[in-house]
Each structure stands twice: as structure tokens, then as C-alpha cells.
Enzyme design. Sequence first.
Site, PDB file in Angstrom:
ATOM      1  N   ASP A   1      31.099 -44.812 -17.744  1.00  0.00           N
ATOM      2  CA  ASP A   1      30.969 -46.116 -17.097  1.00  0.00           C
ATOM      3  C   ASP A   1      30.616 -47.215 -18.097  1.00  0.00           C
ATOM      4  O   ASP A   1      30.638 -48.403 -17.750  1.00  0.00           O
ATOM      5  CB  ASP A   1      29.888 -46.046 -16.004  1.00  0.00           C
ATOM      6  CG  ASP A   1      30.242 -45.023 -14.932  1.00  0.00           C
ATOM      7  OD1 ASP A   1      31.434 -44.887 -14.638  1.00  0.00           O
ATOM      8  OD2 ASP A   1      29.323 -44.366 -14.412  1.00  0.00           O
TER       9      ASP A   1
ATOM     10  N   ASP B   1      37.845 -40.935 -11.027  1.00  0.00           N
ATOM     11  CA  ASP B   1      36.465 -41.075 -10.557  1.00  0.00           C
ATOM     12  C   ASP B   1      36.396 -40.979  -9.033  1.00  0.00           C
ATOM     13  O   ASP B   1      35.572 -40.244  -8.472  1.00  0.00           O
ATOM     14  CB  ASP B   1      35.909 -42.420 -11.029  1.00  0.00           C
ATOM     15  CG  ASP B   1      34.475 -42.309 -11.527  1.00  0.00           C
ATOM     16  OD1 ASP B   1      34.014 -41.173 -11.728  1.00  0.00           O
ATOM     17  OD2 ASP B   1      33.826 -43.346 -11.729  1.00  0.00           O
TER      18      ASP B   1
END
Length: 482
Positions: free
Chosen positions: A393, A333
Amino acid sequence: VAADEGILHASGSGVPPVTKDYCIIYNSNWISLPKTLDNATFETLENLTSTVLCNSTDVPSDIMKDKAVVVMRGNCTFLEKARIAQRSGAKMLLIASKSRLSAVSDNKTDFEDVTLPIALIRYNDIVDMQLVLGNEVNVTLYSPPLPEFDYSMVVIFLIAVFTVALGGYWSGVAELENLKAVASPGERETRWKKEENVTFTPVTVILFVVICCVMLVLLYFFYKWLVYVIISVFCLASAMSLYNCLAALIGEIPFGQCRITCSNKTIEVRLIFLAIFCIAAAVVWAVFRNEDRWAWILQDILGVAFCLNFIKTLKMPNFKSCVILLGLLLLYDVFFVFITPFITKNGASIMVEVAAGPFGNSEKLPVVIRVPRLEHSASTLCDLPFSLLGFGDIIVPGLLVAYCRRFDVQTRSSSVYYISCTIAYAVGMVLTFIVLALMKMGQPALLYLVPCTLITSSLIAWRRKEMKKFWKGSSYQVGWRP
């Protein structure tokens, strides 16, 4: 040269007048726009999109006098257009673009003699303006400040925490049923036939992260083809996930259990209707996915079902695998959000570009929870009408929450790991929103969610002197008794 986002407020000639706002791009080095509509001055719009205004003879000067004029972008510079419009007495110059709105840039010193406001607007918005407001339109420009916080984030927060908590709880229920089946030989074979879980090992975790990296890079370079593959996969996976979620609920209802027999197999009629409903929901979303007024609701429902089913189905065997998965995806990420801008030619993040649709592609990846922004701003009109949270997420920390819930079931620890990890996830989400509000730019949520959940889980295991069992996971399950 920086480009600024603003709002064109258009008003029709009806009674009461119909109004609508449109996105504009302007350069604050050339002119400053009022921050509120109260201080703005309205001008009559003259639609000259049949010309590019690169020559003073293109349009009679009396047509532009004391009006806001809109012309096509064309090959000449903004400065040439502005000087022609200003000499003809125009009060405002709008330049319509059929391509993606880009920075309005030229030398500031060249524009010192230009006093009229100049802004870039989408050509489709000019067409829409005529259809909605008619041919007699008054317009003005203003640029309200960005809101400190958008309350759509609260909705995103509730959806995310609800999904993670419910997914973890569902995984714990499945684990309890498995352990009961192990302890009762008569139920064991039946339960194993129903079991559809997939267990991640450290090797498959690494392979999974590598596939994620490769897929993201491929999307960046071949987005306009692969986006339709992702949409098709999402429709199929979300329909199956919605079916699994609703079937679990329907299974608790002791009514309407009539069955039909086909090819020596029996199936409940209500499950047939449920399958048809789930397929229809995915098809409706696929057909109307670009309808911003309501399609986001269906996408969020399908997305939540997808995340729930993923969290329940994919089992992490131990805390070691959780640490490897969350740690690698955290690096993934951060790299694709913060490091790739130093590598790409246009200085843009690969992650952000793929999420927004590279090169202005109108098709968006259906891998996010979307909630319309509740605070009115130029950013809402221009490029971010929705607050977004990626499925990753939710799913990635959700797998750790699910492992904590199963560990609670296996060790009969009164849900202390599950509750603590869920609270830590909520705290990580709040921290993400705080940093987002302070920095005014998209954030890799895993940067905050992963440390919060991993550290909290580790502290609970250490405090309860169960770190060895928590780290190794399933090796101790044989001793479980109902």
C-alpha cells in the site's frame, strides 16, 4: 453464534496492587458484561487448571464457593462445566485453552438456567498471571465498546505519506543525475556504472502480478514453512535497502572519506562500518522480532528503508505501465480480501488469514508497517495490538508518485505532477481510514489509493494538454538539455 471479545482485569494482593489485563472470549447471548471497570465486581481466582471439570467429583465443591474458577477446556461441553461450577457456588467460570481462542458457542436455550459468567481465556495468560501477580489474584470481567478511531492511524498516515513523498523525490533526483549524464558525455559512462534501476514493461508488470497471486496462495497453504523464507528474504533485502538509503545521505557529507585498498579496489572506511551496522540491525530484528515492546520500531525502520529503495530502484517507463500495474493489483487486493471468503472452507479472507498467520501461527509476515494501538480495547488485547499497513500500500502508489516526479524532471513542470499525486495519495489514505472506522473491518487500501492517484494524475495531464507524452513516457527524453 457470534463470539465477543472482552477483558479480564486481574489484580494482585500487593500494596499498591499490581494489575494486568488479559483477553477473553465470551458469548453476549448468554450474559452481558459491564462496559466499564467501575461497574464490575471482583472475585477471588481459584486456579483449577489441573482439571477439566467434566464431573462433579473432580473438585470438592467448597473450593469453588463464591470464587472465580479457571479450569482446562477438555472434552466436555461448556454447558456441563457451567452447571457443575454453578451448583458448587462459583461466581465466575473461566475455561483455559492451549489452542487458539475460538467462538464460545452452544444453544442459547440450554443456558437459560446458567447465571454465572463464562469466558474462554488463553492458558498462557493464566501462567503469566501467576508469574506477574502471584497466587492471590482478584479478577473481574468487562467489555468496553470499540473506539471509533485509534490515533495510531495518524502515525501510520505520517509514515506512509513521508515514505511515498521521499521515495518519489529520491527517484526524481536520480533521474536528474541521469539526464545530466546523458547531456555530458564525460559523465555518461560513470553514471551508467552506478545506475541500478530496473524498468517495468507491461509484460513484466503482468508477470509480477501473477507471481504475487501465486505467492499469496502458496503462503495460505504452506505458511508455517514459507514464513521463514519471507523473514530471511526481508532481512537480506531490508539490510541492503537501509545501506543504500544511509549511503546516499553519507555521500553528501564531505568528511570521513578515508579509503582502504583491497584487491586493486578502494572503498571508504565509513561505508564498511555502515554495512556492518545495517547487517547488525537486520540480525537484531530477526532475533527479537516477536518482542512487541520495541521490535516494531526496528521493523518499521527497516520497512521504510525497503519501501524507499524499492520505489527509487524500480522505474515505471510510462503512465500506461502504471495504469496496468495499479489496476491489476487493485483487482488482486479486492479479490483476495472480499471474494475469497466465498471460496475458502472457513469463510475467511485469504489476504487477512495470511496477514494474521493462518491457524494461529505465532510467526507473522514482516511485510507491514506496525504501530501499537493507542486506544485501550478488548480487540487490542485479543488479536490486533497493532495498527497495520502493508508495504504494497506504500510501494504500489509510490511507483506512480515516482513516475510523476521523474516526468516533472524531464519536462521541467515545477513538480506539479509529483505534488498533486502525493496529495492524492494522502487523500486516499484518509478515505481508507474513514471507511475502516465506519465498517469496523480491515480494508484493501488500494481500493481507495489507486483511484485517487490515477484519476488525479490523469486530470493534471489532461488539464496541461500533456496526456500523450505522459502516457508514452520516455520516448521524448532525448531532447532534454541542462
